[in-house]
Motif scaffolding. Structure first.
Motif, PDB file in Angstrom:
ATOM      1  N   VAL A  54       2.472  -0.067  -4.031  1.00 39.01           N
ATOM      2  CA  VAL A  54       1.790   0.603  -2.912  1.00 39.01           C
ATOM      3  C   VAL A  54       0.217   0.983  -3.152  1.00 39.01           C
ATOM      4  O   VAL A  54      -0.329   1.618  -2.129  1.00 39.01           O
ATOM      5  CB  VAL A  54       2.399   2.131  -2.618  1.00 39.01           C
ATOM      6  N   LEU A  55      -0.165   0.488  -4.047  1.00 41.78           N
ATOM      7  CA  LEU A  55      -1.729   0.920  -4.219  1.00 41.78           C
ATOM      8  C   LEU A  55      -2.448   0.154  -3.530  1.00 41.78           C
ATOM      9  O   LEU A  55      -3.624   0.589  -2.687  1.00 41.78           O
ATOM     10  CB  LEU A  55      -2.173   0.680  -5.633  1.00 41.78           C
ATOM     11  N   PRO A  56      -2.585  -1.146  -3.251  1.00 40.03           N
ATOM     12  CA  PRO A  56      -3.463  -2.008  -2.303  1.00 40.03           C
ATOM     13  C   PRO A  56      -3.755  -1.280  -0.954  1.00 40.03           C
ATOM     14  O   PRO A  56      -2.949  -1.275  -0.017  1.00 40.03           O
ATOM     15  CB  PRO A  56      -2.828  -3.398  -2.103  1.00 40.03           C
ATOM     16  N   GLY A  57      -4.924  -1.062  -0.678  1.00 38.29           N
ATOM     17  CA  GLY A  57      -5.369  -0.415   0.318  1.00 38.29           C
ATOM     18  C   GLY A  57      -5.143   1.160   0.665  1.00 38.29           C
ATOM     19  O   GLY A  57      -5.335   1.673   1.707  1.00 38.29           O
ATOM     20  N   ALA A  58      -4.617   1.745  -0.257  1.00 35.74           N
ATOM     21  CA  ALA A  58      -4.001   3.147  -0.256  1.00 35.74           C
ATOM     22  C   ALA A  58      -5.421   4.127  -0.054  1.00 35.74           C
ATOM     23  O   ALA A  58      -6.343   3.608  -0.796  1.00 35.74           O
ATOM     24  CB  ALA A  58      -3.142   3.452  -1.410  1.00 35.74           C
ATOM     25  N   ARG A  59      -5.167   5.175   0.311  1.00 37.98           N
ATOM     26  CA  ARG A  59      -6.276   6.331   0.532  1.00 37.98           C
ATOM     27  C   ARG A  59      -5.675   7.267  -0.452  1.00 37.98           C
ATOM     28  O   ARG A  59      -4.828   7.979  -0.340  1.00 37.98           O
ATOM     29  CB  ARG A  59      -6.270   6.867   1.908  1.00 37.98           C
ATOM     30  N   PHE A 127      -4.418  11.242   3.578  1.00 39.13           N
ATOM     31  CA  PHE A 127      -4.019  10.512   2.282  1.00 39.13           C
ATOM     32  C   PHE A 127      -2.666   9.770   2.194  1.00 39.13           C
ATOM     33  O   PHE A 127      -1.807  10.288   2.689  1.00 39.13           O
ATOM     34  CB  PHE A 127      -4.293  11.366   0.984  1.00 39.13           C
ATOM     35  N   ASP A 128      -2.531   8.599   1.524  1.00 36.49           N
ATOM     36  CA  ASP A 128      -1.313   8.020   1.232  1.00 36.49           C
ATOM     37  C   ASP A 128      -0.578   8.354  -0.195  1.00 36.49           C
ATOM     38  O   ASP A 128       0.303   8.253  -0.180  1.00 36.49           O
ATOM     39  CB  ASP A 128      -1.611   6.343   1.311  1.00 36.49           C
TER      40      ASP A 128
END
Length: 220
Positions: A54-59, A127-128
């Motif tokens: 879930v990290l790619p592109g996360a805020r 935020f994600d």
């Protein structure tokens, strides 16, 4: 992690390292500040193995940033942007200097502010993923975790670090996804109960590497 709070000079007396991604091996200063206790390499390795899908592109929000080990690790592994909140002015300045020397470090925004006051001023859903690892002797969880809920997206994830046995649970809308412990800390990853669980976070391939870490996956 946000640690005040002495007027004495704070020299960098230790180092932690970024353990994965584009900045792997980068060493981060750990200042001589009361209560400053960066998340260990071993715990971070476990946590980021869980989080990698879930990290790619996360805020990302690192609410008690300290050395920046959590927020910068997330950026190193593919997060799009991270806000690192740190109350101590000298630690915040050190974080800015670290980000400035990293290629792509402009993705890290360092805010020198009280974490709870800053949080209340933020728009909802920004935020994600949030990391909450406050000073253990300050008992911030009860105020921060309810306030943080609205600031995370509907698909948001929440990481909480606390002493074993501490009352550091998020509101009921958060379901425990994975947790682990050492003699010094309990670390736990949560997701919203309403989340459409289309992403299954990875098991830690090194989970049995040491008996100092005890991980549990709750039955859902």
């Amino acid at each position: 992690m946000n640690r005040p709070r002495s007027n004495a000079a704070r020299a960098a007396t230790g180092k932690v390292r970024i353990i994965g991604g584009r900045w792997r091996g980068t060493r981060l200063d750990v200042a001589d500040a009361p209560g400053l206790r960066p998340t260990s390499d071993r715990v971070r390795e476990t946590l980021f193995n869980w989080l990698q899908p879930v990290l790619p592109g996360a805020r990302v929000l690192d609410l008690f940033a300290g050395s920046g080990a959590l927020g910068l690790e997330a950026l190193s592994r593919g997060a799009a942007a991270a806000v690192l909140v740190e109350r101590d002015a000298r630690l915040a300045a050190a974080l800015r200097a670290t980000a400035a020397r990293l290629q792509g470090g402009e993705a890290a925004s360092v805010v020198q502010a009280d974490a709870l006051a800053w949080l209340h001023a933020q728009p909802d859903g920004g935020f994600d993923l949030a990391f909450v690892d406050p000073p253990f002797d300050a008992n911030f969880w009860g105020g921060v975790l309810p306030a943080l809920t609205a600031k995370l997206s509907a698909q948001g994830w929440l990481y909480v670090e606390s002493p074993p046995g501490a009352d550091a649970l998020p509101p009921p809308e958060w379901a425990l996804h994975r947790e682990g412990s050492t003699r010094e800390v309990r670390y736990a990853l949560y997701r919203r109960r309403s989340t459409d669980a289309t992403v299954t976070l990875a098991n830690d391939p090194a989970g049995d590497a040491t008996d100092a870490i005890h991980e549990r996956t709750p039955r859902e």
